[in-house]
Design an enzyme around this catalytic site. Structure first.
Site, PDB file in Angstrom:
ATOM      1  N   LYS A 228      -8.446  27.827 -11.263  1.00  0.00           N
ATOM      2  CA  LYS A 228      -9.750  27.153 -11.333  1.00  0.00           C
ATOM      3  C   LYS A 228     -10.844  28.068 -10.805  1.00  0.00           C
TER       4      LYS A 228
ATOM      5  N   CYS B  87     -13.266   9.923   0.500  1.00  0.00           N
ATOM      6  CA  CYS B  87     -12.430  11.108   0.658  1.00  0.00           C
ATOM      7  C   CYS B  87     -12.101  11.415   2.115  1.00  0.00           C
ATOM      8  N   MET B  88     -13.130  11.664   2.929  1.00  0.00           N
ATOM      9  CA  MET B  88     -12.907  12.179   4.283  1.00  0.00           C
ATOM     10  C   MET B  88     -13.216  11.179   5.397  1.00  0.00           C
TER      11      MET B  88
ATOM     12  N   MET C  33      -5.295  13.101   1.033  1.00  0.00           N
ATOM     13  CA  MET C  33      -5.641  11.758   0.564  1.00  0.00           C
ATOM     14  C   MET C  33      -4.515  10.729   0.656  1.00  0.00           C
TER      15      MET C  33
ATOM     16  N   GLY D 263     -11.223  17.867   1.097  1.00  0.00           N
ATOM     17  CA  GLY D 263     -11.077  17.983  -0.344  1.00  0.00           C
ATOM     18  C   GLY D 263     -12.103  18.868  -1.003  1.00  0.00           C
ATOM     19  N   GLN D 264     -13.367  18.598  -0.721  1.00  0.00           N
ATOM     20  CA  GLN D 264     -14.439  19.270  -1.440  1.00  0.00           C
ATOM     21  C   GLN D 264     -14.913  20.515  -0.687  1.00  0.00           C
TER      22      GLN D 264
HETATM   23  N1  LIG Z   1      -6.709  20.802  -8.529  1.00  0.00           N
HETATM   24  C1  LIG Z   1      -7.506  20.070  -7.771  1.00  0.00           C
HETATM   25  N2  LIG Z   1      -7.613  20.344  -6.462  1.00  0.00           N
HETATM   26  C2  LIG Z   1      -8.397  19.557  -5.688  1.00  0.00           C
HETATM   27  C3  LIG Z   1      -9.164  18.500  -6.237  1.00  0.00           C
HETATM   28  C4  LIG Z   1      -9.056  18.269  -7.635  1.00  0.00           C
HETATM   29  O1  LIG Z   1      -9.701  17.378  -8.197  1.00  0.00           O
HETATM   30  N3  LIG Z   1      -8.209  19.072  -8.356  1.00  0.00           N
HETATM   31  N4  LIG Z   1      -9.943  17.735  -5.441  1.00  0.00           N
HETATM   32  C5  LIG Z   1     -10.176  18.101  -4.061  1.00  0.00           C
HETATM   33  C6  LIG Z   1     -10.444  16.887  -3.275  1.00  0.00           C
HETATM   34  S1  LIG Z   1     -12.040  16.281  -3.210  1.00  0.00           S
HETATM   35  C7  LIG Z   1      -9.497  16.284  -2.526  1.00  0.00           C
HETATM   36  S2  LIG Z   1      -9.903  14.927  -1.587  1.00  0.00           S
HETATM   37  C8  LIG Z   1      -8.158  16.861  -2.392  1.00  0.00           C
HETATM   38  C9  LIG Z   1      -7.027  15.833  -2.501  1.00  0.00           C
HETATM   39  O2  LIG Z   1      -5.823  16.483  -2.276  1.00  0.00           O
HETATM   40  P1  LIG Z   1      -4.478  15.697  -2.097  1.00  0.00           P
HETATM   41  O3  LIG Z   1      -4.645  14.554  -1.194  1.00  0.00           O
HETATM   42  O4  LIG Z   1      -3.425  16.663  -1.772  1.00  0.00           O
HETATM   43  O5  LIG Z   1      -4.231  15.159  -3.602  1.00  0.00           O
HETATM   44  P2  LIG Z   1      -3.922  13.746  -4.265  1.00  0.00           P
HETATM   45  O6  LIG Z   1      -3.256  14.067  -5.556  1.00  0.00           O
HETATM   46  O7  LIG Z   1      -5.130  12.907  -4.312  1.00  0.00           O
HETATM   47  O8  LIG Z   1      -2.902  12.992  -3.305  1.00  0.00           O
HETATM   48  C10 LIG Z   1      -1.936  13.651  -2.530  1.00  0.00           C
HETATM   49  C11 LIG Z   1      -0.607  12.970  -2.487  1.00  0.00           C
HETATM   50  O9  LIG Z   1      -0.649  11.718  -1.831  1.00  0.00           O
HETATM   51  C12 LIG Z   1       0.542  11.091  -2.206  1.00  0.00           C
HETATM   52  N5  LIG Z   1       0.587   9.693  -1.753  1.00  0.00           N
HETATM   53  C13 LIG Z   1       0.341   8.571  -2.458  1.00  0.00           C
HETATM   54  N6  LIG Z   1       0.539   7.483  -1.680  1.00  0.00           N
HETATM   55  C14 LIG Z   1       0.932   7.932  -0.466  1.00  0.00           C
HETATM   56  C15 LIG Z   1       1.307   7.291   0.755  1.00  0.00           C
HETATM   57  O10 LIG Z   1       1.307   6.073   0.896  1.00  0.00           O
HETATM   58  N7  LIG Z   1       1.626   8.096   1.801  1.00  0.00           N
HETATM   59  C16 LIG Z   1       1.666   9.447   1.695  1.00  0.00           C
HETATM   60  N8  LIG Z   1       2.006  10.137   2.768  1.00  0.00           N
HETATM   61  N9  LIG Z   1       1.344  10.077   0.548  1.00  0.00           N
HETATM   62  C17 LIG Z   1       0.967   9.332  -0.513  1.00  0.00           C
HETATM   63  C18 LIG Z   1       0.571  11.291  -3.702  1.00  0.00           C
HETATM   64  O11 LIG Z   1       1.878  11.149  -4.216  1.00  0.00           O
HETATM   65  C19 LIG Z   1       0.002  12.685  -3.843  1.00  0.00           C
HETATM   66  O12 LIG Z   1       1.001  13.656  -4.111  1.00  0.00           O
HETATM   67  O13 LIG Z   1      -7.941  17.845  -3.384  1.00  0.00           O
HETATM   68  C20 LIG Z   1      -8.976  18.807  -3.473  1.00  0.00           C
HETATM   69  N10 LIG Z   1      -8.470  19.823  -4.360  1.00  0.00           N
HETATM   70  N1  LIG Z   2      -8.522   7.027  -8.813  1.00  0.00           N
HETATM   71  C1  LIG Z   2      -9.017   7.885  -7.921  1.00  0.00           C
HETATM   72  N2  LIG Z   2     -10.334   8.014  -7.784  1.00  0.00           N
HETATM   73  C2  LIG Z   2     -10.833   8.875  -6.861  1.00  0.00           C
HETATM   74  C3  LIG Z   2      -9.973   9.647  -6.060  1.00  0.00           C
HETATM   75  C4  LIG Z   2      -8.574   9.491  -6.229  1.00  0.00           C
HETATM   76  O1  LIG Z   2      -7.759  10.140  -5.560  1.00  0.00           O
HETATM   77  N3  LIG Z   2      -8.145   8.601  -7.159  1.00  0.00           N
HETATM   78  N4  LIG Z   2     -10.499  10.514  -5.135  1.00  0.00           N
HETATM   79  C5  LIG Z   2     -11.835  10.281  -4.619  1.00  0.00           C
HETATM   80  C6  LIG Z   2     -12.323  11.504  -3.963  1.00  0.00           C
HETATM   81  S1  LIG Z   2     -11.341  12.143  -2.721  1.00  0.00           S
HETATM   82  C7  LIG Z   2     -13.466  12.117  -4.299  1.00  0.00           C
HETATM   83  S2  LIG Z   2     -14.000  13.452  -3.382  1.00  0.00           S
HETATM   84  C8  LIG Z   2     -14.317  11.589  -5.374  1.00  0.00           C
HETATM   85  C9  LIG Z   2     -14.998  12.664  -6.219  1.00  0.00           C
HETATM   86  O2  LIG Z   2     -15.712  12.048  -7.231  1.00  0.00           O
HETATM   87  P1  LIG Z   2     -17.004  12.676  -7.901  1.00  0.00           P
HETATM   88  O3  LIG Z   2     -17.831  13.367  -6.920  1.00  0.00           O
HETATM   89  O4  LIG Z   2     -17.672  11.570  -8.638  1.00  0.00           O
HETATM   90  O5  LIG Z   2     -16.334  13.689  -8.943  1.00  0.00           O
HETATM   91  P2  LIG Z   2     -16.855  15.079  -9.516  1.00  0.00           P
HETATM   92  O6  LIG Z   2     -16.218  15.258 -10.839  1.00  0.00           O
HETATM   93  O7  LIG Z   2     -16.607  16.123  -8.515  1.00  0.00           O
HETATM   94  O8  LIG Z   2     -18.388  14.837  -9.701  1.00  0.00           O
HETATM   95  C10 LIG Z   2     -19.329  15.848  -9.524  1.00  0.00           C
HETATM   96  C11 LIG Z   2     -20.435  15.660 -10.543  1.00  0.00           C
HETATM   97  O9  LIG Z   2     -21.475  16.585 -10.269  1.00  0.00           O
HETATM   98  C12 LIG Z   2     -21.731  17.400 -11.394  1.00  0.00           C
HETATM   99  N5  LIG Z   2     -22.080  18.721 -10.874  1.00  0.00           N
HETATM  100  C13 LIG Z   2     -21.326  19.816 -10.759  1.00  0.00           C
HETATM  101  N6  LIG Z   2     -21.990  20.815 -10.142  1.00  0.00           N
HETATM  102  C14 LIG Z   2     -23.213  20.341  -9.880  1.00  0.00           C
HETATM  103  C15 LIG Z   2     -24.354  20.897  -9.235  1.00  0.00           C
HETATM  104  O10 LIG Z   2     -24.370  22.048  -8.822  1.00  0.00           O
HETATM  105  N7  LIG Z   2     -25.405  20.080  -9.076  1.00  0.00           N
HETATM  106  C16 LIG Z   2     -25.417  18.800  -9.526  1.00  0.00           C
HETATM  107  N8  LIG Z   2     -26.483  18.071  -9.309  1.00  0.00           N
HETATM  108  N9  LIG Z   2     -24.370  18.277 -10.173  1.00  0.00           N
HETATM  109  C17 LIG Z   2     -23.276  19.015 -10.321  1.00  0.00           C
HETATM  110  C18 LIG Z   2     -20.467  17.362 -12.206  1.00  0.00           C
HETATM  111  O11 LIG Z   2     -20.739  17.599 -13.590  1.00  0.00           O
HETATM  112  C19 LIG Z   2     -19.949  15.938 -11.951  1.00  0.00           C
HETATM  113  O12 LIG Z   2     -20.488  15.009 -12.835  1.00  0.00           O
HETATM  114  O13 LIG Z   2     -13.524  10.792  -6.244  1.00  0.00           O
HETATM  115  C20 LIG Z   2     -12.820   9.742  -5.646  1.00  0.00           C
HETATM  116  N10 LIG Z   2     -12.182   8.981  -6.700  1.00  0.00           N
HETATM  117  S1  SF4 Z   3     -11.174  27.244  -3.217  1.00  0.00           S
HETATM  118 FE1  SF4 Z   3      -9.501  25.984  -4.032  1.00  0.00          FE
HETATM  119  S2  SF4 Z   3      -9.896  25.891  -6.236  1.00  0.00           S
HETATM  120 FE2  SF4 Z   3     -11.072  27.623  -5.431  1.00  0.00          FE
HETATM  121  S3  SF4 Z   3      -9.754  29.405  -5.672  1.00  0.00           S
HETATM  122 FE3  SF4 Z   3      -9.424  28.610  -3.612  1.00  0.00          FE
HETATM  123  S4  SF4 Z   3      -7.672  27.268  -3.808  1.00  0.00           S
HETATM  124 FE4  SF4 Z   3      -8.461  27.585  -5.885  1.00  0.00          FE
HETATM  125 MO   LIG Z   4     -12.130  14.233  -2.117  1.00  0.00          MO
END
Ligand SMILES: Nc1nc2c(c(=O)[nH]1)N[C@H]1C(S)=C(S)[C@@H](COP(=O)(O)OP(=O)(O)OC[C@H]3O[C@@H](n4cnc5c(=O)[nH]c(N)nc54)[C@H](O)[C@@H]3O)O[C@H]1N2
Ligand SMILES: Nc1nc2c(c(=O)[nH]1)N[C@H]1C(S)=C(S)[C@@H](COP(=O)(O)OP(=O)(O)OC[C@H]3O[C@@H](n4cnc5c(=O)[nH]c(N)nc54)[C@H](O)[C@@H]3O)O[C@H]1N2
Ligand code: SF4
Ligand SMILES: [Mo]
Length: 751
Positions: free
Chosen positions: A79, A168-169, A336, A373-374
């Protein structure tokens, strides 16, 4: 460097495998002959916060590679390496858009901003400052979030300042603040390299923090004594390298963690010298109790009792508790699976409990480390106070002394800040649906895709009498459908500003190129907004984003966040610095709360550890009982639905779907079903499967595997054509107000 299409495809195909076995993937060795100059930055995606070098030729970004001087030592995941096509996507919003007769049409900046300002002014005039709000992002720059928060809280007297970090956090913040009295981790990524036990719970590190996972895998390979424990109801790629994978019943972490504490004490593996001196014990009513009381509380969590709740054999609980305690240094990592829960704060506390009980804290390799996460949830939103109950640098809206301090720093009259916290995220979107909130400014987030129980909140976004101004990169983002005005932002390296990643590291994203069309840095849009809505110009005196950074340094200075020494000049030279960093010659801080390491502790302090966030200097071991998820499976909805991420997509997919190689690896959402369950329901790989919750139903293609434990199904949530959030549940943690994305009850059938 130019990478051919074939090479890309090869990388994409290999990416998951590479990450799973920890073989580094690097473009660093590639030649640079097609680049005029390199600009330093930070990856746009995850909270790992990898340093990047952006290659520019003829005023265009032509490539991105890892910064060898940052913590990622030159490595990037796919990515990160493939960010370039996103910049040049034809789907970018490049001029302001205004909704007229239901359609978005181009407008001048002047017309668009006048409309936005008039709607906000009308709402304030009619219903007061609480009728307006800001909904931001852990992906906005620090300067953007600090400024937006100041404009609303100080300029408009509205504390309705929220953002996606609440999704998220928030539970991690709640956990750290209740345990240590201060937010943010006390360790750094370096702890991974020194740990002999890595306890990973509710984090799919291999897909979500790939470069950290590479470090974990390297650490494990370097020393046969290093043990990895993964607690996750799914057998993720992360779990596949584990010495012990605990595939327990989702939502039962509290019972498991308490039981581990029980075993540790029973086996006399607790560090009495540590916890008798540096720890206090407290129950949910905040009664100060004793270690003896704690032992009594834990009697409900003998491994046998916990086995009944968690489905984990008692012997396994004993085994992981012993590995955790007996290792020379244990680091916990979570994300998460822990935070997105109605008892997310408690689960955070219980992880820290284990560290405080065993003394695995404040030494290299020993730390309770919440993965953010972010890329800028920590630096931008948590630190600058971009939430409805916060003020900058850990101060609280509710505390008069904190408000008064900030009023002084911002040049406001005493007691002028609004003392009442604003709406938290779910309350904010409810208020919009109920017509109590009239005008909302949204920056860098896509709530019409990412909120739980979407139908409820999208109905609110559709209201004719509410107004949404959206600063959004892409025309095809889901929220654009409901926006009244869309404003085009400069993206990532098209403007400069700071990102702060999981390890308290602040690093500068430098400007590499000009933005296209009429796109503007969000800081400029916010300053213009402030002027037009009538915010006192003295509150926004900035010429550029570096001025905002300098003000933020001064606002942080009187606190234990103190990063006065992280000047813009230093950020230009260095690849990130970890706060606290009180002076310009300070190297930054790796370990907090330890004398001699943390600059907040006087050198002559009598104690080695000092948890200065608490009045008595002691961190808290909390008594947190097991509580079930908000919506447990039952006869009608017998499965658990969980949602999460895949390695090659970012959240709502607006960015990663624009990269052909990433889109190809996951073109469409699917449902992961356990083999045994699939057999019972006669579901084969690729079959259509109907998922139905109390909120909505939807059909997904099946991926039959051993990833989910029986009784659990998983759907990734990146796909805008299959909005799984129509099915998820919006119950929230009473403390952190974070929704329980990770668990709801679902009916599963062959479609
Ligand atoms: N590729 C990629 N990387 C990302 C992101 C992305 O969108 N794509 N988003 C970023 C963001 S904002 C975030 S917040 C992080 C999230 O990063 P992670 O939290 O690592 O990712 P998730 O896939 O949301 O969930 C993690 C795990 O929680 C497990 N889980 C579900 N229920 C439970 C439970 O009850 N207990 C426990 N212990 N585990 C459970 C799920 O099986 C899953 O494998 O990733 C960040 N990095
Ligand atoms: N079902 C489910 N839902 C989830 C989660 C989950 O685990 N499961 N995780 C939650 C978590 S941890 C998170 S962090 C949230 C994230 O949820 P969102 O923040 O809604 O997801 P993103 O796709 O990151 O949205 C970013 C937006 O900003 C735009 N964008 C990108 N770069 C820029 C920029 O530089 N400026 C501006 N103005 N816009 C930009 C992108 O096109 C996109 O539309 O989702 C939550 N929702
Ligand atoms: S910040 Fe996360 S998404 Fe970007 S290169 Fe590092 S591990 Fe990959
Ligand atoms: Mo997140």
């Amino acid at each position: 460097m130019k990478i051919t299409r074939r090479e890309f495809i090869k990388c994409t195909a290999a990416s998951s495998a590479f990450m799973a076995i920890g073989v580094p993937f690097s473009f660093a060795a590639a030649k640079d002959k097609n680049v005029d100059h390199w600009v330093k930055g930070v990856c746009r995606f995850c909270g790992t916060g990898c340093g990047v070098m952006v290659g520019v030729k003829d005023k265009k970004v032509v490539t991105v590679k890892g910064d060898p001087n940052n913590h990622n030592a030159g490595f990037l995941c796919l990515k990160g390496a493939l960010m370039t096509p996103i910049i040049y996507s034809k789907d970018r919003v490049t001029e302001p858009l205004i909704r007229k007769n239901g359609k978005l049409v181009p407008a001048s900046w002047n017309e668009a901003m006048d409309l936005v300002a008039s709607k906000f002014k009308d709402a304030i005039k009619k219903d007061g400052p609480t009728a307006v709000g800001y909904y931001g992002s852990g992906q906005a720059l620090t300067e953007e979030t600090y400024l937006a928060s100041k404009i609303f809280k100080a300029g408009l007297n509205s504390n309705n300042v929220e953002g996606n970090p609440r999704l998220c956090m928030a539970s991690a913040v709640g956990g750290y603040v209740t345990t240590f009295g201060k937010d943010e981790p006390c360790g750094t990524y370096d702890d991974i390299d020194a740990a002999t036990c890595l306890f990973i719970i509710g984090s799919n590190t291999s897909e979500c923090h790939p470069i950290l996972f590479k470090r974990i895998a390297a650490r494990k390979q370097s020393d046969p004594n290093v043990k990895v424990i993964v607690v996750d109801p799914r057998k993720t790629n992360t779990a596949r390298i584990a010495d012990v994978h605990v595939a327990f019943k989702p939502g039962t972490d509290l019972a498991l963690l308490n039981s581990m504490a029980y075993v540790i004490i029973q086996e006399e593996l607790d560090n009495y010298r540590f916890h008798s001196k540096y720890v206090s014990f407290m129950d949910n009513k905040k009664n100060k109790l004793t270690f003896k009381d704690y032992q009594k509380f834990l009697e409900d969590y003998t491994p046998e009792k916990a086995e009944k709740i968690t489905g984990v054999p008692a012997a396994t609980i004993e085994k992981i508790a012993k590995i955790f305690a007996e290792s020379s240094a244990t680091t916990s990592l979570w994300c998460m699976g822990i935070n997105q829960r109605i008892r997310g704060v408690w689960a955070n506390n219980l992880i820290s409990n284990l560290h405080l009980l065993t003394g695995h804290i404040g030494k290299p390799g020993a730390t309770p480390f919440s993965l953010t996460g972010q890329p800028n949830a920590c630096g931008g939103v948590r630190d600058t106070g971009g939430l409805a109950h916060l003020l900058p640098a850990g101060r609280l809206i509710k505390k008069k002394s904190h408000r008064n301090e900030v009023e002084k720093l911002w040049g406001l009259p005493q007691d002028s800040l609004n003392p009442k916290p604003g709406y938290h995220t779910m309350a904010m979107w409810s208020a919009l649906a109920e017509g109590k909130l009239k005008a909302l400014l949204v920056l860098c987030t896509n709530p019409a895709h990412s909120l739980p129980n979407l139908n409820k909140y999208v109905n609110g976004m559709k209201r004719k009498d509410t107004f949404i101004a959206l600063i959004e990169l892409f025309k095809d983002a889901e929220t654009v459908k409901y926006a009244d005005v869309v404003l085009p932002p400069a993206y990532w390296c098209e403007r400069e500003g700071v990102y702060g990643c999981s390890e308290r590291r602040y690093a500068l994203v430098e400007k590499a190129i000009d933005p296209p069309g009429q796109c503007k840095p969000a800081v400029d849009i916010l300053i213009d907004f402030a002027k037009r809505v009538g915010v006192d110009p003295k509150l926004v005196p900035y010429k550029n984003s570096a001025d905002i950074w300098d003000e933020w340094r001064a606002v942080g200075r009187p606190t234990t966040y103190n990063f006065w020494g992280i000047t813009r000049e230093r950020l230009r030279k260095e690849s990130g610095i970890k706060w606290p960093c009180p002076t310009e010659d300070h190297p930054g801080t790796d370990i907090r709360y330890v004398r001699g390491k943390d600059p907040n502790i006087p050198k002559d302090h009598p104690n080695k550890y000092h948890f200065y966030g608490k009045p008595d200097g002691k961190a808290v071991i909390w008594f947190r009982p097991y509580k079930a998820a908000a919506e447990e499976p039952d006869a009608q909805y017998p499965f658990v639905l969980t949602t999460g991420r895949v390695i090659d997509h970012w959240h709502t997919g607006t960015m990663t779907m624009k990269v052909p190689e990433l889109r190809r690896s996951f073109p469409k959402a699917y449902v992961e079903v356990n083999k045994k369950d699939a057999k019972k329901m006669d579901i084969q790989n690729g079959d259509n499967v109907l998922l139905e919750t109390r909120r909505d139903k939807m059909v997904f293609q099946a991926r039959v595997s051993d990833v989910c434990r029986p009784g659990l199904v998983f759907v990734p949530w990146f796909d805008a054509n299959l909005l799984i959030n129509k099915l998820t549940y919006d119950a929230i943690d009473p403390g952190s107000k974070q929704p329980e994305f990770k668990i709801c009850a679902v009916k599963v059938s062959k479609a």
